[in-house]
Design an enzyme around this catalytic site. Structure first.
Site, PDB file in Angstrom:
ATOM      1  N   TYR A 116     -19.150   0.443   0.212  1.00 37.63           N
ATOM      2  CA  TYR A 116     -20.336   1.096   0.779  1.00 37.63           C
ATOM      3  C   TYR A 116     -20.059   2.551   1.171  1.00 37.63           C
ATOM      4  O   TYR A 116     -20.932   3.398   1.111  1.00 37.63           O
ATOM      5  CB  TYR A 116     -20.759   0.383   2.065  1.00 37.63           C
ATOM      6  CG  TYR A 116     -21.381  -0.972   1.891  1.00 37.63           C
ATOM      7  CD1 TYR A 116     -22.591  -1.126   1.220  1.00 37.63           C
ATOM      8  CD2 TYR A 116     -20.783  -2.109   2.435  1.00 37.63           C
ATOM      9  CE1 TYR A 116     -23.184  -2.379   1.099  1.00 37.63           C
ATOM     10  CE2 TYR A 116     -21.375  -3.363   2.314  1.00 37.63           C
ATOM     11  CZ  TYR A 116     -22.571  -3.484   1.651  1.00 37.63           C
ATOM     12  OH  TYR A 116     -23.159  -4.720   1.531  1.00 37.63           O
ATOM     13  N   SER A 119     -22.138  -2.517  -7.586  1.00 39.84           N
ATOM     14  CA  SER A 119     -22.171  -1.996  -6.212  1.00 39.84           C
ATOM     15  C   SER A 119     -22.019  -3.132  -5.213  1.00 39.84           C
ATOM     16  O   SER A 119     -22.309  -4.293  -5.525  1.00 39.84           O
ATOM     17  CB  SER A 119     -23.507  -1.295  -5.960  1.00 39.84           C
ATOM     18  OG  SER A 119     -24.542  -2.255  -5.886  1.00 39.84           O
ATOM     19  N   ASP A 120     -21.593  -2.798  -4.003  1.00 38.06           N
ATOM     20  CA  ASP A 120     -21.703  -3.757  -2.910  1.00 38.06           C
ATOM     21  C   ASP A 120     -23.197  -3.914  -2.626  1.00 38.06           C
ATOM     22  O   ASP A 120     -24.023  -3.124  -3.081  1.00 38.06           O
ATOM     23  CB  ASP A 120     -20.929  -3.288  -1.670  1.00 38.06           C
ATOM     24  CG  ASP A 120     -20.598  -4.478  -0.756  1.00 38.06           C
ATOM     25  OD1 ASP A 120     -21.241  -5.537  -0.899  1.00 38.06           O
ATOM     26  OD2 ASP A 120     -19.705  -4.351   0.096  1.00 38.06           O
ATOM     27  N   TRP A 121     -23.566  -4.923  -1.866  1.00 36.52           N
ATOM     28  CA  TRP A 121     -24.954  -5.372  -1.822  1.00 36.52           C
ATOM     29  C   TRP A 121     -25.880  -4.558  -0.922  1.00 36.52           C
ATOM     30  O   TRP A 121     -25.533  -4.238   0.215  1.00 36.52           O
ATOM     31  CB  TRP A 121     -24.983  -6.841  -1.395  1.00 36.52           C
ATOM     32  CG  TRP A 121     -24.571  -7.752  -2.519  1.00 36.52           C
ATOM     33  CD1 TRP A 121     -23.647  -7.477  -3.499  1.00 36.52           C
ATOM     34  CD2 TRP A 121     -25.059  -9.065  -2.786  1.00 36.52           C
ATOM     35  NE1 TRP A 121     -23.550  -8.539  -4.357  1.00 36.52           N
ATOM     36  CE2 TRP A 121     -24.396  -9.525  -3.943  1.00 36.52           C
ATOM     37  CE3 TRP A 121     -25.987  -9.891  -2.157  1.00 36.52           C
ATOM     38  CZ2 TRP A 121     -24.628 -10.791  -4.479  1.00 36.52           C
ATOM     39  CZ3 TRP A 121     -26.214 -11.142  -2.697  1.00 36.52           C
ATOM     40  CH2 TRP A 121     -25.546 -11.590  -3.848  1.00 36.52           C
TER      41      TRP A 121
END
Ligand code: BGC
Length: 744
Positions: free
Chosen positions: A257, A288-290
């Protein structure tokens, strides 16, 4: 009239709700095939043919279909996600990149680092001790076996991609997600990362080591910028990522992030393209991270972020089409993102499975046994004034005291929250252990200090359980806005919420008071610490005769604990981080910041360099037996830069119990012409020794592992000079035998 209005309004609302549920396919919990339909592609067998097929399929895609390859599911799936997660208690597996028309199977992602993330429908998964405990086992074969099971269970629930291992560096123990990684040292973390990634991928599960990169702070993770110089980046925060890419062939990486040098990792062209792809030759894909990682579609596309997860928030059709029509990006840019992801996915989809995978693989007795073994091998005995192991005889009273004594405490409740059908608490483990001896096991939550002291003083043995739960440390969920405000203010604004970083390393007050109250109450007292990383241990370690770090020990934690305390298992874990006398000596850390600098030194390299007193060194842990080291021999006294250092040492079990010892090898750089740590871990092996047995442990290290990163030349360089080599049972100087070799 009024009634009619109410009725029609109600009907309208109901229709609307059903409409939304129908539109977002909340009910759709089908499990789509993960493999290709071979009849559709009869002539595709070799890797080259699969790659060619990926290119053909890409050619056949419409623009809309191409854009659909760039994200998990459409944004409207948020309803599906929320309803499944919070109401139906099932982790909705998202079917990413599936294209029925072209016969492209999806990837389906499951967390996580301590076990498969399984919806309640399946009744749970095997929950292992947290990664930090496994890091403390220093047993990479064990880690391979653990991830073998995680992978099987992930396949058992119909997923084919794993958001594990977490290989971020423990820079400061306050980091809320410390428990998800393996320790402070990049070499050690790298070995575990490689073992885990390989084991996962053997089952045709795409591993997704995370979070790339510099993600070692939680409460500011969506906003913080990390400043780091090139050597620190390459030598301290990236080596383990490089290893999982180059040595384990990681299919994918999850981007972090945070920002690095002013650019979010999701659009950090330097880290994603130059380092990962150009320097390391990564051929997989990055997702990507969420939810909160993506910020700028054009920048991410240019930087090479292949897939936005889990929904199309930033990579959405409208914005991407607009960027295309305005010439900010080209279809070539999009193709470049799709192709590696598609190639990788197809390779896994074409690969033959070595076995059948189904839900019957979840929580088998064999898997549960491994969870037990792993918990036993990770526990670290830090202090023992001769009280442990306790003797197990009949007619005893055992007191188990503390607010965590009977709590199902497997760690954080964020994304790594795997759930098992049951959890054996410390009290339950001890109660069951003593049942066969007919002993009385008394549980006391420690809330009444006088009573707790009384119970302790009457008992034959006391087990005092202190530490943390998901409330004090773990993944931290708060809106980006709240996070921004706190980060900008440098302090918490609003409610703290659950989990996150620890602002200080002291135990909670209740525990500290309880330790004081029980101090001296019974000479057979063992303190058991439950937590994900270091604690301010010197505040209380002199008040108790024995200290055991049990970590969050997984579903069989209580069983493992009793077996270690009573000597059925000889403790063999060692700290995967150093604990100084004074916690102020750790590098600067705050949970609330929008900018932080990560320096070249942290952990044992910092304490070594600055001559700081360490209470418990990196690599340290006691056993119920003793080991002695002798006969250190360097078999390669001189080598050249392409060579392999070979060093051996004899280790003898000088005590009366069988045990396992972690033999460690450090390389010293006293003769270096550049700034370098005093010494660095460059080898370890866990050996099993009967009483009186000696084993000769040989370590081999390619000379390139001695390199430093020269930022001016932009390359790794091995200095030609005399190196020191140390071998022993911990990083403490007194524990190490020394010798040397020359690279010429
Ligand atoms: C975490 C990741 C995790 C993802 C999916 C994020 O919040 O940072 O580690 O894999 O959620 O659950």
């Amino acid at each position: 009239m009024k009634l009619l209005k109410i009725v029609s309004f109600t009907i309208l609302v109901i229709l609307l709700i059903f409409g939304v549920l129908f539109y977002t396919q909340v009910y759709d919990y089908a499990r789509y095939p993960l493999k290709v339909d071979r009849e559709k592609f009869p002539n595709v067998n070799t890797e080259a043919e699969i790659e060619a097929l990926a290119e053909e399929l890409l050619d056949q895609m419409t623009l809309d279909e191409k854009i659909e390859q760039l994200y998990g599911e459409p944004q409207s799936s948020v309803v599906k996600l929320a309803v499944n997660l919070f109401l139906l208690k099932r982790f909705p597996h998202m079917y990413i990149g599936r294209n029925e028309r072209l016969g492209i199977p999806p990837f389906v992602l499951s967390d996580g680092p301590r076990g498969a993330r399984v919806s309640d429908d399946f009744g749970g998964a095997t929950v292992f001790p947290v990664a930090m405990s496994r890091g403390a086992s220093w047993d990479v074969d064990l880690e391979a076996r653990v991830h073998d099971v995680i992978a099987k269970e992930i396949r058992g629930i119909g997923a084919n991609m794993a958001a594990t291992p977490c290989i971020n560096i423990l820079r400061h123990p306050g980091w809320g997600r410390a428990q998800e990684t393996y320790g402070e040292d990049p070499w050690h973390v790298g070995q575990f990362g490689v073992a885990a990634t390989r084991a996962v991928q053997k089952h045709n599960v795409m591993a997704s080591p995370k979070h790339y990169a510099l993600n070692s702070i939680e409460n500011s993770r969506f906003v913080v910028n990390v400043e780091v110089d090139e050597r620190t980046l390459r030598e301290v925060y990236l080596p383990q990522f490089r290893k999982v890419v180059r040595e384990a062939g990681a299919a994918s990486l999850m981007s972090a992030y945070n920002q690095a040098r002013g650019e979010y990792l999701s659009n950090n062209a330097y880290l994603l393209n130059e380092v990962l792809r150009d320097d390391w030759g990564f051929e997989g894909f990055v997702h990507s991270d969420w939810f909160f990682a993506m910020h700028d579609a054009v920048a991410s596309i240019k930087a090479g972020l292949n897939i936005e997860m889990p929904l199309s928030q930033v990579y959405n059709k409208r914005d991407i089409k607009q960027a295309l029509s305005e010439g900010e990006i080209t279809t070539g840019d999009i193709n470049r993102l799709i192709l590696p992801a598609l190639k990788t996915r197809l390779k896994y989809a074409f690969a033959e499975d070595q076995m059948h995978y189904g839900p019957e693989l979840l929580v088998t007795p064999e898997h549960v046994n491994l969870a037990l073994e792993s918990a036993e091998k990770g526990m670290v005995l830090l202090k023992n004034d001769g009280v442990l192991p306790f003797t197990a005889e009949g007619q005893q009273t055992i007191a188990v005291i503390g607010r965590l004594a009977d709590v199902e405490n497997t760690g954080d409740r964020g994304s790594s929250n795997a759930k098992s059908p049951y959890v054996i608490t410390p009290y339950e483990g001890l109660r069951d252990y003593h049942e066969r001896l007919g002993n009385r096991v008394v549980l006391d939550d420690g809330s009444d200090l006088e009573q707790a002291r009384d119970v302790a003083s009457r008992a034959d043995q006391v087990i005092l359980v202190v530490g943390y739960t998901y409330e004090e440390e773990g993944e931290y969920l708060v809106s980006t806005e709240n996070m921004k405000e706190s980060a900008a203010a440098g302090k918490l604004i609003g409610d703290k919420g659950i989990g996150g970083d620890r602002e200080n390393l002291s135990l909670v007050e209740e525990d500290r008071i309880l330790i004081d109250a029980l101090a001296g109450s019974n000479e057979n007292l063992a303190l058991v610490y439950v937590g994900g990383s270091a604690v301010d241990i010197t505040e209380w370690d002199d008040r108790v005769p024995a200290v055991l770090f049990s970590w969050y020990a997984g579903m069989e934690g209580g069983t493992a604990l009793s077996r270690v305390l009573y000597g059925d298992v000889n403790p063999s874990g060692k700290l995967p981080f150093a604990m100084p006398e004074d916690s102020e000596e750790y590098p600067y850390f705050t949970p609330y910041t929008d900018n932080i600098s990560y320096g070249y030194y942290h952990g044992y390299t910092l304490f070594d360099k600055q001559g700081i007193e360490v209470a418990y060194p990196f690599g340290f842990g006691l056993s119920y037996t003793n080991y002695s080291y002798s006969n250190l021999q360097v078999l390669t006294p001189t080598l050249n830069s392409g060579g392999t250092v070979r060093v051996q040492v004899d280790v003898t079990n000088t005590g009366e119990r069988a045990g396992e010892e972690v033999v460690q090898m450090y390389i010293g750089f006293a003769n270096s012409a550049v700034e370098r740590p005093v010494k660095l871990l460059r080898g370890f092996e866990k050996v099993s020794l009967e009483p009186g047995e000696t084993s000769t442990v040989l370590m081999e290290l390619p000379v390139e592992e001695l390199a430093w990163y020269n930022p001016d030349e932009r390359e790794w360089q091995v200095e030609t000079m005399a190196y020191e080599v140390f071998m022993g049972g911990s990083s403490a100087d007194q524990a190490l035998l020394g010798s040397g070799f020359v690279v010429q």
